[in-house]
Design a protein around this motif. Structure first.
Motif, mmCIF file in Angstrom:
data_model
loop_
_atom_site.group_PDB
_atom_site.id
_atom_site.type_symbol
_atom_site.label_atom_id
_atom_site.label_comp_id
_atom_site.label_asym_id
_atom_site.label_seq_id
_atom_site.Cartn_x
_atom_site.Cartn_y
_atom_site.Cartn_z
ATOM 1 N N PRO A 165 0.818 -1.218 0.000
ATOM 2 C CA PRO A 165 0.000 0.000 0.000
ATOM 3 C C PRO A 165 0.855 1.273 0.000
ATOM 4 N N VAL A 166 0.527 2.173 -0.908
ATOM 5 C CA VAL A 166 1.159 3.490 -0.992
ATOM 6 C C VAL A 166 0.029 4.492 -1.174
ATOM 7 N N THR A 167 -0.038 5.460 -0.280
ATOM 8 C CA THR A 167 -1.115 6.443 -0.408
ATOM 9 C C THR A 167 -0.826 7.358 -1.584
ATOM 10 N N GLY A 168 -1.890 7.834 -2.185
ATOM 11 C CA GLY A 168 -1.753 8.727 -3.327
ATOM 12 C C GLY A 168 -1.044 10.019 -2.977
ATOM 13 N N ILE A 169 -1.278 10.510 -1.761
ATOM 14 C CA ILE A 169 -0.659 11.764 -1.352
ATOM 15 C C ILE A 169 0.857 11.598 -1.207
ATOM 16 N N TYR A 170 1.297 10.482 -0.645
ATOM 17 C CA TYR A 170 2.736 10.241 -0.507
ATOM 18 C C TYR A 170 3.385 10.086 -1.879
ATOM 19 N N TYR A 171 2.730 9.358 -2.738
ATOM 20 C CA TYR A 171 3.230 9.155 -4.094
ATOM 21 C C TYR A 171 3.331 10.490 -4.827
ATOM 22 N N GLY A 172 2.289 11.295 -4.702
ATOM 23 C CA GLY A 172 2.275 12.602 -5.356
ATOM 24 C C GLY A 172 3.325 13.551 -4.789
ATOM 25 N N ILE A 173 3.477 13.558 -3.472
ATOM 26 C CA ILE A 173 4.485 14.419 -2.844
ATOM 27 C C ILE A 173 5.882 13.993 -3.266
ATOM 28 N N SER A 174 6.109 12.696 -3.391
ATOM 29 C CA SER A 174 7.426 12.207 -3.819
ATOM 30 C C SER A 174 7.745 12.714 -5.222
ATOM 31 N N TRP A 175 6.778 12.618 -6.116
ATOM 32 C CA TRP A 175 6.977 13.133 -7.474
ATOM 33 C C TRP A 175 7.198 14.640 -7.461
ATOM 34 N N PHE A 176 6.362 15.345 -6.701
ATOM 35 C CA PHE A 176 6.461 16.800 -6.628
ATOM 36 C C PHE A 176 7.834 17.227 -6.106
ATOM 37 N N ALA A 177 8.320 16.566 -5.061
ATOM 38 C CA ALA A 177 9.612 16.928 -4.477
ATOM 39 C C ALA A 177 10.749 16.691 -5.466
ATOM 40 N N LEU A 178 10.700 15.578 -6.195
ATOM 41 C CA LEU A 178 11.760 15.299 -7.161
ATOM 42 C C LEU A 178 11.731 16.303 -8.311
ATOM 43 N N VAL A 179 10.560 16.532 -8.866
ATOM 44 C CA VAL A 179 10.438 17.497 -9.964
ATOM 45 C C VAL A 179 10.837 18.893 -9.483
ATOM 46 N N SER A 180 10.458 19.228 -8.260
ATOM 47 C CA SER A 180 10.824 20.538 -7.704
ATOM 48 C C SER A 180 12.332 20.683 -7.562
ATOM 49 N N SER A 181 12.995 19.638 -7.082
ATOM 50 C CA SER A 181 14.458 19.733 -6.909
ATOM 51 C C SER A 181 15.152 19.898 -8.258
ATOM 52 N N ILE A 182 14.680 19.189 -9.259
ATOM 53 C CA ILE A 182 15.269 19.312 -10.597
ATOM 54 C C ILE A 182 14.999 20.714 -11.160
ATOM 55 N N ALA A 183 13.781 21.192 -10.975
ATOM 56 C CA ALA A 183 13.435 22.534 -11.457
ATOM 57 C C ALA A 183 14.233 23.606 -10.720
ATOM 58 N N LEU A 184 14.358 23.467 -9.405
ATOM 59 C CA LEU A 184 15.134 24.434 -8.626
ATOM 60 C C LEU A 184 16.599 24.449 -9.050
ATOM 61 N N MET A 185 17.141 23.274 -9.343
ATOM 62 C CA MET A 185 18.527 23.217 -9.810
ATOM 63 C C MET A 185 18.640 23.906 -11.162
ATOM 64 N N GLY A 186 17.748 23.598 -12.057
ATOM 65 C CA GLY A 186 17.782 24.215 -13.386
ATOM 66 C C GLY A 186 17.609 25.721 -13.331
ATOM 67 N N ILE A 187 16.632 26.179 -12.561
ATOM 68 C CA ILE A 187 16.378 27.616 -12.441
ATOM 69 C C ILE A 187 17.565 28.310 -11.776
ATOM 70 N N GLY A 188 18.096 27.683 -10.722
ATOM 71 C CA GLY A 188 19.242 28.270 -10.030
ATOM 72 C C GLY A 188 20.447 28.402 -10.934
ATOM 73 N N LEU A 189 20.726 27.358 -11.707
ATOM 74 C CA LEU A 189 21.885 27.412 -12.610
ATOM 75 C C LEU A 189 21.645 28.389 -13.758
ATOM 76 N N PHE A 190 20.430 28.440 -14.254
ATOM 77 C CA PHE A 190 20.115 29.355 -15.352
ATOM 78 C C PHE A 190 20.316 30.808 -14.927
ATOM 79 N N ASN A 191 19.914 31.119 -13.711
ATOM 80 C CA ASN A 191 19.976 32.496 -13.218
ATOM 81 C C ASN A 191 21.278 32.842 -12.508
ATOM 82 N N ALA A 192 22.182 31.903 -12.365
ATOM 83 C CA ALA A 192 23.441 32.156 -11.653
ATOM 84 C C ALA A 192 24.383 32.941 -12.555
ATOM 85 N N GLY A 193 24.503 34.217 -12.288
ATOM 86 C CA GLY A 193 25.372 35.062 -13.097
ATOM 87 C C GLY A 193 26.840 34.921 -12.735
ATOM 88 N N SER A 194 27.119 34.448 -11.514
ATOM 89 C CA SER A 194 28.504 34.354 -11.067
ATOM 90 C C SER A 194 29.171 33.038 -11.476
#
Length: 151
Positions: free
Chosen positions: A86-115
């Motif tokens: 058993p895996v709750t839908g909310i846990y499954y969804g949060i896991s996906w959201f956290a992974l996608v968020s970390s990848i997006a944050l890395m991409g956005i951070g690197l894109f905007n890093a002027g230094s």
């Protein structure tokens, strides 16, 4: 030592340790751990040597830690679902959201890093991706090894 037909002695054959069904090989486990150590070490060494502000370094450290944790969590949730656990839908969804968020944050951070120059951005991106892949593989190996022991 074993006796040969002519009375001479030959060394006893080395007994091969039997691997249980589903257990990963030592080479695969070593390669997985090696990739994780190389990816994280490269990322940390890059952060340590970077000329960016301490708050920027903290941002990139937090994004890596979020990515590693969410990748392991998602891999576990996906495998649990696949095995009928058993895996709750909310846990499954949060896991996906956290992974996608970390990848997006890395991409956005690197894109905007002027230094950071472009080659360093690529370095951080590749070390990040290698670490995410490796941590999923290490977690899978640990789980496979435990299942093989329990079988």
């Amino acid at each position: 030592m074993l006796d040969n037909d002519d009375g001479s002695q030959i060394p006893a054959p080395k007994l091969k340790e039997e691997r249980k069904i589903g257990e990963p090989t030592s080479a695969f486990k070593g390669a997985s751990w090696g990739a994780l150590v190389v990816g994280m070490s490269a990322y940390f060494i890059g952060l340590f040597n970077a000329t960016m502000e301490l708050n920027e370094k903290g941002y990139y450290l937090a994004v890596l830690l979020l990515g590693l944790y969410s990748a392991v969590s998602l891999q576990k949730a996906v495998r649990d679902k696949d095995e009928g656990l058993p895996v709750t839908g909310i846990y499954y969804g949060i896991s996906w959201f956290a992974l996608v968020s970390s990848i997006a944050l890395m991409g956005i951070g690197l894109f905007n890093a002027g230094s950071i120059i472009l080659s360093e951005k690529g370095f951080y991106g590749m070390a990040f991706v290698l670490s995410l892949f490796a941590v999923v593989t290490v977690q899978k190996n640990i789980r496979d090894e435990q299942e093989a022991k329990d079988a």
